[in-house]
Motif scaffolding. Sequence first.
Motif, PDB file in Angstrom:
ATOM      1  N   ASP A 435      42.018  40.562  22.278  1.00 42.50           N
ATOM      2  CA  ASP A 435      42.991  39.467  22.225  1.00 42.50           C
ATOM      3  C   ASP A 435      42.333  38.104  22.352  1.00 42.50           C
ATOM      4  OD1 ASP A 435      42.230  39.463  24.867  1.00 42.50           O
ATOM      5  OD2 ASP A 435      44.211  39.900  25.698  1.00 42.50           O
ATOM      6  N   GLY A 436      41.006  38.093  22.477  1.00 39.78           N
ATOM      7  CA  GLY A 436      40.274  36.845  22.589  1.00 39.78           C
ATOM      8  C   GLY A 436      40.225  36.272  23.984  1.00 39.78           C
ATOM      9  N   LYS A 437      40.823  36.968  24.972  1.00 39.47           N
ATOM     10  CA  LYS A 437      40.859  36.457  26.337  1.00 39.47           C
ATOM     11  C   LYS A 437      39.671  36.995  27.138  1.00 39.47           C
ATOM     12  CE  LYS A 437      45.869  35.917  26.621  1.00 39.47           C
ATOM     13  NZ  LYS A 437      47.115  36.309  27.339  1.00 39.47           N
ATOM     14  N   PRO A 438      38.997  36.127  27.901  1.00 36.46           N
ATOM     15  CA  PRO A 438      37.875  36.577  28.725  1.00 36.46           C
ATOM     16  C   PRO A 438      38.358  37.319  29.966  1.00 36.46           C
ATOM     17  CG  PRO A 438      38.227  34.234  29.042  1.00 36.46           C
ATOM     18  CD  PRO A 438      39.193  34.671  27.981  1.00 36.46           C
ATOM     19  N   ARG A 439      37.561  38.276  30.433  1.00 40.43           N
ATOM     20  CA  ARG A 439      37.877  39.048  31.640  1.00 40.43           C
ATOM     21  C   ARG A 439      36.624  39.176  32.498  1.00 40.43           C
ATOM     22  NH1 ARG A 439      42.149  40.139  28.670  1.00 40.43           N
ATOM     23  NH2 ARG A 439      43.575  41.823  29.215  1.00 40.43           N
ATOM     24  N   PHE A 440      36.823  39.201  33.813  1.00 37.97           N
ATOM     25  CA  PHE A 440      35.762  39.643  34.716  1.00 37.97           C
ATOM     26  C   PHE A 440      35.809  41.169  34.756  1.00 37.97           C
ATOM     27  CE2 PHE A 440      36.520  35.535  37.269  1.00 37.97           C
ATOM     28  CZ  PHE A 440      35.589  34.840  36.507  1.00 37.97           C
ATOM     29  N   ILE A 441      34.647  41.817  34.595  1.00 36.91           N
ATOM     30  CA  ILE A 441      34.629  43.284  34.615  1.00 36.91           C
ATOM     31  C   ILE A 441      33.786  43.836  35.759  1.00 36.91           C
ATOM     32  CG2 ILE A 441      35.081  43.531  32.157  1.00 36.91           C
ATOM     33  CD1 ILE A 441      32.064  44.019  31.761  1.00 36.91           C
ATOM     34  N   GLN A 442      33.013  42.953  36.402  1.00 37.69           N
ATOM     35  CA  GLN A 442      32.213  43.409  37.544  1.00 37.69           C
ATOM     36  C   GLN A 442      31.892  42.221  38.438  1.00 37.69           C
ATOM     37  OE1 GLN A 442      27.806  44.470  37.605  1.00 37.69           O
ATOM     38  NE2 GLN A 442      28.708  46.496  37.294  1.00 37.69           N
ATOM     39  N   ILE A 443      32.130  42.373  39.733  1.00 40.03           N
ATOM     40  CA  ILE A 443      31.811  41.350  40.730  1.00 40.03           C
ATOM     41  C   ILE A 443      31.083  42.034  41.883  1.00 40.03           C
ATOM     42  CG2 ILE A 443      32.743  39.637  42.334  1.00 40.03           C
ATOM     43  CD1 ILE A 443      35.185  39.387  40.508  1.00 40.03           C
ATOM     44  N   LYS A 444      29.895  41.545  42.188  1.00 41.75           N
ATOM     45  CA  LYS A 444      29.081  42.139  43.264  1.00 41.75           C
ATOM     46  C   LYS A 444      28.838  43.628  43.023  1.00 41.75           C
ATOM     47  CE  LYS A 444      29.656  40.961  47.522  1.00 41.75           C
ATOM     48  NZ  LYS A 444      30.217  40.743  48.872  1.00 41.75           N
ATOM     49  N   THR A 486      44.573  41.637  41.730  1.00 42.38           N
ATOM     50  CA  THR A 486      43.567  42.586  41.254  1.00 42.38           C
ATOM     51  C   THR A 486      42.728  43.058  42.432  1.00 42.38           C
ATOM     52  OG1 THR A 486      43.405  41.613  39.048  1.00 42.38           O
ATOM     53  CG2 THR A 486      41.535  42.910  39.796  1.00 42.38           C
ATOM     54  N   LEU A 487      42.462  44.371  42.475  1.00 47.01           N
ATOM     55  CA  LEU A 487      41.664  44.955  43.553  1.00 47.01           C
ATOM     56  C   LEU A 487      40.476  45.712  42.976  1.00 47.01           C
ATOM     57  CD1 LEU A 487      44.529  46.490  45.734  1.00 47.01           C
ATOM     58  CD2 LEU A 487      43.247  44.413  46.246  1.00 47.01           C
ATOM     59  N   GLY A 488      39.441  45.860  43.790  1.00 53.11           N
ATOM     60  CA  GLY A 488      38.294  46.683  43.418  1.00 53.11           C
ATOM     61  C   GLY A 488      37.536  47.089  44.667  1.00 53.11           C
ATOM     62  N   ARG A 489      36.836  48.246  44.596  1.00 53.00           N
ATOM     63  CA  ARG A 489      36.040  48.685  45.742  1.00 53.00           C
ATOM     64  C   ARG A 489      34.835  49.476  45.253  1.00 53.00           C
ATOM     65  NH1 ARG A 489      39.728  53.534  48.511  1.00 53.00           N
ATOM     66  NH2 ARG A 489      39.607  54.984  46.744  1.00 53.00           N
ATOM     67  N   SER A 490      33.787  49.475  46.078  1.00 53.70           N
ATOM     68  CA  SER A 490      32.574  50.206  45.713  1.00 53.70           C
ATOM     69  C   SER A 490      32.799  51.706  45.831  1.00 53.70           C
ATOM     70  CB  SER A 490      31.414  49.768  46.605  1.00 53.70           C
ATOM     71  OG  SER A 490      31.721  50.007  47.981  1.00 53.70           O
ATOM     72  N   HIS A 491      33.448  52.123  46.914  1.00 60.33           N
ATOM     73  CA  HIS A 491      33.814  53.520  47.125  1.00 60.33           C
ATOM     74  C   HIS A 491      34.797  53.563  48.293  1.00 60.33           C
ATOM     75  CE1 HIS A 491      30.314  52.751  49.747  1.00 60.33           C
ATOM     76  NE2 HIS A 491      30.926  53.543  50.612  1.00 60.33           N
ATOM     77  N   ARG A 492      35.400  54.676  48.506  1.00 55.09           N
ATOM     78  CA  ARG A 492      36.386  54.810  49.587  1.00 55.09           C
ATOM     79  C   ARG A 492      35.738  54.446  50.922  1.00 55.09           C
ATOM     80  NH1 ARG A 492      40.175  60.113  50.918  1.00 55.09           N
ATOM     81  NH2 ARG A 492      41.231  59.216  52.762  1.00 55.09           N
ATOM     82  N   GLY A 493      36.368  53.506  51.617  1.00 52.57           N
ATOM     83  CA  GLY A 493      35.860  53.063  52.910  1.00 52.57           C
ATOM     84  C   GLY A 493      34.693  52.098  52.817  1.00 52.57           C
ATOM     85  N   GLY A 494      34.293  51.731  51.591  1.00 54.77           N
ATOM     86  CA  GLY A 494      33.148  50.847  51.414  1.00 54.77           C
ATOM     87  C   GLY A 494      33.565  49.390  51.275  1.00 54.77           C
ATOM     88  N   ALA A 496      35.050  46.117  49.525  1.00 54.44           N
ATOM     89  CA  ALA A 496      36.185  45.917  48.629  1.00 54.44           C
ATOM     90  C   ALA A 496      36.387  44.431  48.375  1.00 54.44           C
ATOM     91  CB  ALA A 496      37.457  46.525  49.220  1.00 54.44           C
ATOM     92  N   ILE A 497      37.013  44.131  47.237  1.00 54.44           N
ATOM     93  CA  ILE A 497      37.340  42.754  46.901  1.00 54.44           C
ATOM     94  C   ILE A 497      38.787  42.685  46.445  1.00 54.44           C
ATOM     95  CG2 ILE A 497      34.985  42.136  46.243  1.00 54.44           C
ATOM     96  CD1 ILE A 497      35.767  42.425  43.348  1.00 54.44           C
TER      97      ILE A 497
END
Length: 531
Positions: A435-444, A486-494, A496-497
């Motif tokens: 769609d031409g829109k930029p996205r963040f796909i990975q942070i830290k 939007t949420l993200g995490r490295s692994h369960r209990g690790g 998170a952002i």
Amino acid sequence: MAPRVLISDELSTAAVQIFKDRGLEVDYQPKLGKDKDALLAVIGQYDGLAIRSATKATEKLIAAAANLKVIGRAGIGVDNVDIPAASKKGIIVMNTPFGNSITTAEHAIALMLAVARQIPEANASTHAGKWEKSRFMGVELTGKTLGVIGAGNIGGIVCDRARGLKMKVVAYDPFLGEEKAAQMGVEKVELDALLARADFITLHVPLTDQTRNILGREAIAKLKPGVRIVNCARGGLVDEAALAEALRSGHVAGAAFDVFAVEPATESPLFGLPNVVVTPHLGASTTEAQENVALQVAEQMSDYLLTGAVTNALNMPSVTAEEAKVMGPWIRLAGHLGNFVGQMTDEPIKAINVLYDGITAGMNHAALNCAVIAGILRRANPDVNLVSAPVIARERGIHVSTTRQDQSGMFEGYIKVTVVTDARERSVAGTVFSDGKPRFIQIKGITVDAEIGANMVYTTNEDVPGIIGALGRTMGENGVNIANFTLGRSHRGGEAIAILYVDDPVPEGVLDQLRRTGMFQQVKALAFDMA
């Protein structure tokens, strides 16, 4: 038909000749910029508009500029140009960011000498037929400590000149690395140390939310007694009323100002004080500087109108017409990635690495790198553009490297930006969807699918229950509307952002409230230019 250019402010006749020599039609009407209605009536006839500061390129003027393709500002400041309006209409805005550097630096040195030796007062006294030799006891610069706030292009020249005067130079600049400081022959210090040690202070930073009143009442109280202050940068960096009190009390021995919070400055708390030297914003007022910026803007505008080459543009990267069609969304993404890590990084940046994966590996990396660097530096210098960004990065000793690799994941291509400081590395990656829109796909290193919004809140925390509740409750109690999440995490209990998309900037007090919960490692408000 040859492109037509209107010069609506005073500009060197040599610049007029450049336009003519390059085959352009040029109308030199240096008084027209002060007549808004007359300018509005004729602007639709021109392909280019060359200005200084008198002409106001407002949204209304730009809307009437049916054929305008480029606005060239002879000088660095573009407060008189509505850049968002120009961008929406496809009009390039150019400036000449480096033509005034030496002139402004020399003016700062001249003012420093003038206030050290009380030259204006002594001059007036002697012209009045007095011979008050004992009244005007000055101080030497040799051996004194000069504190330079902002060691970029102009500040760096001042440092060099001051060392030639045998001064000890200490510099405060969050983006000045130790290696670059050593090359410049200056000592990098924190602001409080500079305030305590400097016999003279000179400011060379832009006016931003971070630098406004950088010498406010609290900072002035920390100054070494007997200090002298010079400001040739921007009005608003110093609290003029607080400084006037310090001058009257003798805590500050003298000041020399070329810029003021309100200009034209017909009144100021500093006016009339005997230990103050003032000039009417003369930093760029030399024959050489005026000639340099006029010639530069004429060459730049001619190049663009005749060949499409873009130089020193504030709202467009230096790319060919063919590249622009493909690269436009990726250039916006590169700028957003740089802006993200720039807003997240408070310590001096030593290096920037940009990884291009998949289809981005074959793109014009010079333009993309410029967008990344400009995004990073814009937090400290709002005037930075896609052309000046690499120069400023080199001046600050920031090493920029590029890595290319074949498609390595689920995306057709992506860009990853990593910044390196003495304390850490910080990275963010993004892509452009169909769609031409930029996205963040990975942070830290944490995978996310995050759109980019004008106002966002970014948090890091341990992956434990209650985080979403704390965020929602705090925002709700303070009337902050969350548009998306939007949420993200490295692994369960690790690690998170969380990224919150909000309608308006979140007050710092609300962010402090989140920090006081003890649930978050980091809480940061982020802002992105979505134009």
